[in-house]
Design a protein around this motif. Structure first.
Motif, PDB file in Angstrom:
ATOM      1  N   ILE A 351      51.828   4.684   5.511  1.00 33.70           N
ATOM      2  CA  ILE A 351      50.428   4.281   5.363  1.00 33.70           C
ATOM      3  C   ILE A 351      49.839   4.948   4.129  1.00 33.70           C
ATOM      4  N   CYS A 352      50.199   6.225   3.924  1.00 34.56           N
ATOM      5  CA  CYS A 352      49.687   6.957   2.763  1.00 34.56           C
ATOM      6  C   CYS A 352      50.394   6.552   1.484  1.00 34.56           C
ATOM      7  N   PHE A 378      42.708   7.811  -1.803  1.00 35.34           N
ATOM      8  CA  PHE A 378      42.324   8.984  -1.027  1.00 35.34           C
ATOM      9  C   PHE A 378      40.882   9.398  -1.277  1.00 35.34           C
ATOM     10  N   LYS A 379      40.136   8.543  -1.973  1.00 30.35           N
ATOM     11  CA  LYS A 379      38.733   8.850  -2.214  1.00 30.35           C
ATOM     12  C   LYS A 379      37.889   7.949  -1.322  1.00 30.35           C
ATOM     13  N   HIS A 380      37.214   8.499  -0.377  1.00 36.54           N
ATOM     14  CA  HIS A 380      36.356   7.749   0.553  1.00 36.54           C
ATOM     15  C   HIS A 380      37.119   6.679   1.324  1.00 36.54           C
ATOM     16  N   ASN A 381      38.412   6.768   1.397  1.00 41.00           N
ATOM     17  CA  ASN A 381      39.162   5.712   2.059  1.00 41.00           C
ATOM     18  C   ASN A 381      40.045   6.234   3.181  1.00 41.00           C
ATOM     19  N   LEU A 382      41.056   6.981   2.771  1.00 41.34           N
ATOM     20  CA  LEU A 382      42.135   7.318   3.688  1.00 41.34           C
ATOM     21  C   LEU A 382      42.477   8.786   3.496  1.00 41.34           C
ATOM     22  N   VAL A 383      42.829   9.454   4.596  1.00 38.66           N
ATOM     23  CA  VAL A 383      43.262  10.838   4.440  1.00 38.66           C
ATOM     24  C   VAL A 383      44.152  11.193   5.617  1.00 38.66           C
ATOM     25  N   MET A 384      45.073  12.137   5.407  1.00 36.31           N
ATOM     26  CA  MET A 384      45.962  12.518   6.501  1.00 36.31           C
ATOM     27  C   MET A 384      45.934  14.017   6.722  1.00 36.31           C
ATOM     28  N   LEU A 385      45.810  14.396   7.979  1.00 32.30           N
ATOM     29  CA  LEU A 385      45.917  15.804   8.351  1.00 32.30           C
ATOM     30  C   LEU A 385      47.367  16.070   8.735  1.00 32.30           C
ATOM     31  N   VAL A 452      40.007  18.060   5.035  1.00 23.48           N
ATOM     32  CA  VAL A 452      40.325  16.658   4.770  1.00 23.48           C
ATOM     33  C   VAL A 452      39.089  15.773   4.937  1.00 23.48           C
ATOM     34  N   LEU A 453      38.173  16.181   5.811  1.00 15.88           N
ATOM     35  CA  LEU A 453      36.986  15.345   6.027  1.00 15.88           C
ATOM     36  C   LEU A 453      36.072  15.334   4.809  1.00 15.88           C
TER      37      LEU A 453
ATOM     38  N   ILE B 157      54.224  21.149   1.166  1.00 14.37           N
ATOM     39  CA  ILE B 157      52.871  21.395   0.656  1.00 14.37           C
ATOM     40  C   ILE B 157      52.461  20.279  -0.305  1.00 14.37           C
ATOM     41  N   VAL B 158      53.367  19.933  -1.208  1.00 13.39           N
ATOM     42  CA  VAL B 158      53.040  18.886  -2.177  1.00 13.39           C
ATOM     43  C   VAL B 158      52.733  17.578  -1.447  1.00 13.39           C
ATOM     44  N   GLY B 159      53.589  17.262  -0.436  1.00  5.43           N
ATOM     45  CA  GLY B 159      53.355  16.047   0.343  1.00  5.43           C
ATOM     46  C   GLY B 159      52.011  16.069   1.029  1.00  5.43           C
ATOM     47  N   ALA B 160      51.676  17.210   1.644  1.00  7.42           N
ATOM     48  CA  ALA B 160      50.408  17.324   2.356  1.00  7.42           C
ATOM     49  C   ALA B 160      49.241  17.142   1.398  1.00  7.42           C
ATOM     50  N   ARG B 161      49.366  17.713   0.202  1.00  6.60           N
ATOM     51  CA  ARG B 161      48.268  17.606  -0.761  1.00  6.60           C
ATOM     52  C   ARG B 161      48.143  16.198  -1.320  1.00  6.60           C
ATOM     53  N   LYS B 162      49.261  15.522  -1.445  1.00  4.71           N
ATOM     54  CA  LYS B 162      49.198  14.132  -1.890  1.00  4.71           C
ATOM     55  C   LYS B 162      48.356  13.304  -0.917  1.00  4.71           C
ATOM     56  N   CYS B 163      48.563  13.577   0.378  1.00  9.45           N
ATOM     57  CA  CYS B 163      47.885  12.770   1.390  1.00  9.45           C
ATOM     58  C   CYS B 163      46.408  13.092   1.501  1.00  9.45           C
ATOM     59  N   ILE B 164      45.908  14.097   0.788  1.00 10.40           N
ATOM     60  CA  ILE B 164      44.464  14.279   0.755  1.00 10.40           C
ATOM     61  C   ILE B 164      43.962  14.014  -0.661  1.00 10.40           C
TER      62      ILE B 164
END
Lengths: 565, 296
Positions: A351-352, A378-385, A452-453, B157-164
């Motif tokens: 998804i990401c 990832f700007k105002h759209n989608l984000v993953m924790l 993330v929020l 870490i890189v993967g996690a940061r990509k996803c934000i």
């Protein structure tokens, strides 16, 4: 003679401004007992356990004495302590020292300078007892989390301790691996007579096995009794800890508000079933169904849509995703449950757009994710924790963590910082100046969530958000998720935690063998399953048709009682 | 890796074999010797890597051709001129032969190293040399574990940061910042992990006394026999070399110890037998299994 005797122990950290973390602790531990210590995080459980082994005892202001076999603990040589008192910690990975399984098993014995022959025998014995012959020659990096923790336990047992101390050993494991681990601990207690001292947040798995349950609150012991008596005490005292008790116990006391007979209280699903059967001796109760949910409507405009997505990590590797089709409705909490290694986390990554599917498409708000411009997704759209919140922490304080996200957005917004609002939502204001690594698991989770929020997402992806959280933190998380839903945020959560999904999700999907098998409302989903379902449902399914949470069962029981009267 | 019976022998045997094979491979430029060495090292690499050997063999073939064909361009000495290069330098047969020998040497040494990498895992090496210094070997073991775990954590870490959305691929400055952030995160994580590891070590008695070193390898009968055979063959090869059995000169004139020199023949036989040990063991094992199966 008691194995451990703790007399009037008080302790304060040098930086704690004189506040005692432990306060007048008196505790006797007999040989061969299985003792569970529970309490909210920050109640001093870990500090207490660490006092039972000299090398791990924290520095600080301490009064009181600890006797081990009648001798003050400090007088016992470190050598004797290291072999007789075993200590298993939380993190499966960092506890491992060497790179091979066989070497790790031998590590403690090497430290004691044992000879080849002794080490060979002991290592062989432990490998057989714990069933790890199959991976004896493997690199530790190839092991799963559950196997790693089992290895940690085995390498401590190789030193033949007579006491085993475990500090939240399963908080990083999935439920199946955790149950496996706790069963092994139980087996050690029963078959070898090793004394067990354990702290756990997954109480339902160990509560019934315990000889004694010790409850701690703000550094004091408030209860120390059999599991049933402790439960009764917590109920009567109206303690918050009661929320952590096993489902059958909570249901029992939920139904019998007034007349408390602790001896009748069920601790396991089996006892719970029997108790319910006795309550309805003539078979089916008058009312056995709760109102059905309305049917799931077709989602007209899904916030997120996965269409027959196929993915594998390498050309010759097996497929991880095999035609996943999934839709998430706007503003709902969709939960995806399923076993380990079935590809749930990989689905989130596609998804990401971090894992690119080789067939099939992913649409976010009707637009393909790979057509979003760089950074726009990832700007105002989608984000993953991510599963491990620590992998998001890069700064020295929580405040800096949050500021990183805002400055990254080029600070073009007006000065009314979005940080304040998010901080209040996630209830992390008191933590702002702490180092993220100093926080407890639940606090780290909320800090990462706040971070993330700050990207102001419309779709929030959560990978195992309840892992390692105790019940209070789960309640807090649920509250935050509800607030987000009210703002119209779509939440997709991958989880092992059936209890949490049953209670809070709007729709639940089952992931198996690289695809979504079925999707339904939580009530229908869990009442149709017989194994993969909540404890409340397993306990009540022979009398009630569709009760899935503790509250459901309590409600139905009470209504039936009213009918009878 | 396929099942390799040679690597199941005691690490001391394996190590002795590779040291001898590599040293001999670097010294003997007599054509009979380097050719047999290339053939047998190739055979062994193929027997342990199977199809995966194709890629490395192709690369080495190119390397071999490059070294041998290019050599005459740099040395013009030699009696037999094959042709003249466009810029007037003679291209001689002697220089070409020398190039072939050098290329063969090069390739054979690389092949032995490739096999060494597959067979001698780090724990075997540590077993051989760790007992001299248990603490140092423990440090090495821990490093061996840390390096890959750092790599994994960094990817995480890189993967996690990509996803934000914190990728920082806009310009150089943001890229540097992103790199710094990852490094900082990695450092905190490593320090935190280090404290736990230290606790775990101490709680298992690290530092209470002199350490011993446990090993899963035992010297068996077959190990002793094989070691005896290997040492015998090595001695024969050395003896023959000492008596001029491997005498070789390419430039300016090709002069070799011929088949009429008894030391050359003996040395050659011993050398071939020695290098064939691992491959032969693999073949014998396969044949034995087929035989045992056919008797059922």
């Amino acid at each position: 003679m008691a194995l451990f005797e703790i007399k009037n122990l008080s302790f304060a950290y040098p930086t704690g401004k004189g506040r005692n973390v432990l306060e007048n602790i008196d505790l006797q531990i007999e040989q061969g007992q299985y003792i569970t210590i529970c309490g909210k995080s920050g109640s001093g459980k870990t500090t207490l356990l660490r006092h039972l082994k000299s090398v791990l005892t924290p520095h600080g202001n301490r009064t009181g004495v600890i006797y081990f076999h009648g001798q003050p603990l400090e007088d016992i040589s470190l050598r004797e302590q290291s072999s007789r008192i075993g200590y298993v910690m939380q993190n499966p990975d960092s506890q491992i020292v060497t790179d091979k399984v066989w070497h790790e098993l031998a590590f403690g014995l090497e430290s004691l300078g044992e000879n080849q022959k002794t080490i060979r025998t002991r290592v062989a014995e432990m490998a057989s007892y714990f069933g790890i012959q199959g991976w004896f020659h493997k690199n530790v990096a190839e092991l799963s989390g559950g196997q790693k923790q089992l290895l940690n336990l085995a390498s401590i047992m190789a030193m033949q301790p007579d006491t085993l101390i475990l500090d939240e050993p399963t908080s990083q494991l999935d439920p199946i691996a955790a149950a496996d681990f706790l069963n092994t601990v139980r087996k050690i207690n029963l078959e070898l007579g090793t004394t067990i001292l354990i702290t756990e947040h997954r109480l339902e798995d160990i509560f019934h096995a315990s000889d004694r349950v010790v409850v701690m609150e703000q550094g004091r012991i408030v209860a120390d009794d059999t599991p049933k008596a402790t439960g009764a005490f917590l109920k009567e005292a109206g303690s918050e800890m009661f929320a952590a008790m096993p489902s059958p116990m909570q249901i029992f006391y939920g139904v019998n508000e007034e007349k408390v007979i602790p001896e009748d209280c069920p601790l396991t699903v089996r006892e719970g079933r029997n108790w319910l059967s006795k309550s309805f001796p003539d078979g089916k109760p008058v009312k056995s169904r709760l109102e059905e949910d309305t049917d799931l409507a077709e989602i007209a405009k899904p916030a997120l849509l996965m269409k027959e997505v196929w993915f594998r990590y390498e050309k010759d590797a097996p497929d991880v995703l095999k035609g996943v089709t999934f839709a998430a409705a706007e503003g709902e909490l969709s939960a995806i449950v399923g076993g380990n290694g079935t590809g749930k986390s990989t689905a989130l990554k596609t998804i990401c757009n971090i894992c690119r599917p080789y067939r099939g498409r992913v649409y976010l708000h009707g637009k393909r994710v790979d057509q979003y411009k760089r950074g726009e997704l990832f700007k105002h759209n989608l984000v993953m924790l991510p599963q491990d919140p620590q992998s998001l922490f890069v700064k020295k304080t929580v405040r800096e963590e949050l500021e990183e996200m805002v400055s990254a957005k080029a600070s073009s917004d007006d000065n009314a910082s979005p940080i304040d609002e998010i901080v209040d939502l996630c209830e992390i204001r008191p933590l702002l100046d702490s180092h993220p690594y100093d926080l407890s698991g639940g606090e780290q989770q909320r800090t990462a969530l706040a971070k993330v929020l700050l990207t102001d997402p419309k779709v929030l992806l959560l990978d195992e958000p309840t892992k390692g959280l105790d019940n209070f933190f789960k309640l807090k998380l649920a509250k935050i998720l509800r607030a987000l839903k009210e703002r119209g945020v779509t939440i997709i959560m991958v989880s092992h935690d059936v209890e949490f999904c049953a209670r809070y999700a709007d729709r639940v999907s089952m992931f198996f063998d690289g695809g979504i098998i079925t999707t339904n409302t939580p009530r229908r989903f869990f009442s149709q399953n017989s194994f993969y379902t909540t404890a409340a449902n397993r306990m009540s399914r022979h009398v009630f048709d569709n009760a899935i949470t503790n509250e459901d069962v309590i409600e139905l029981c009470l209504e039936n009682e009213n009918h009878e009267q | 890796m396929r099942r390799d019976s040679f690597s199941e022998y005691h690490p001391g045997i394996t190590f002795t074999f590779f040291i001898a094979a590599i040293v001999f491979g670097m010294c003997f430029i007599h054509p009979a010797f380097w050719i047999s060495s290339v053939v047998l090292s190739t055979a062994y690499v193929v027997s342990i890597r199977g199809r995966r050997a194709a890629k490395i063999l192709l690369i080495l073939l190119i390397l071999f051709l490059a070294v041998s064909l290019l050599n005459p361009m740099f040395t013009a000495d030699g009696e037999h001129v094959l042709f003249l290069l466009p810029w007037g330098r003679p291209y001689t047969m002697e220089a070409l032969c020398y190039g072939l020998a050098a290329g063969g040497m090069f390739v054979t040494v690389l092949l032995w190293f490739a096999a060494y990498n597959e067979v001698m895992s780090s724990d075997k090496f540590l077993f051989l040399f760790g007992r001299l210094m248990p603490s140092l070997s423990l440090v090495l073991t821990m490093i061996l574990r840390l390096v890959p775990s750092f790599q994994r954590k960094m990817a995480q870490i890189v993967g996690a940061r990509k996803c934000i959305g914190m990728v920082g691929d806009v310009d150089r400055k943001s890229r540097i910042n992103a790199g710094m952030a990852v490094t900082a995160a990695l450092t905190s994580w490593a320090l935190e992990g280090g404290i736990i590891t230290a606790d775990s070590m101490q709680s298992r008695g690290f530092g209470v006394g002199k350490r011993s070193a446990f090993a899963v390898y035992r010297l068996e009968n077959r190990d002793v026999i094989l070691l005896g055979v290997m040492i015998l063959l090595i001695l024969v090869v050395l003896l023959c070399a000492f008596h001029g059995g491997m005498k070789t000169a390419y430039i300016p004139k090709i002069e070799l110890a011929g088949t009429d020199v008894p030391y050359m023949i003996t040395g050659m036989i011993a050398y071939v037998l020695f290098m064939a040990i691992p491959t032969a063991l693999n073949i014998v094992e396969t044949v034995r299994w087929h035989y045992l199966k056919s008797k059922i």
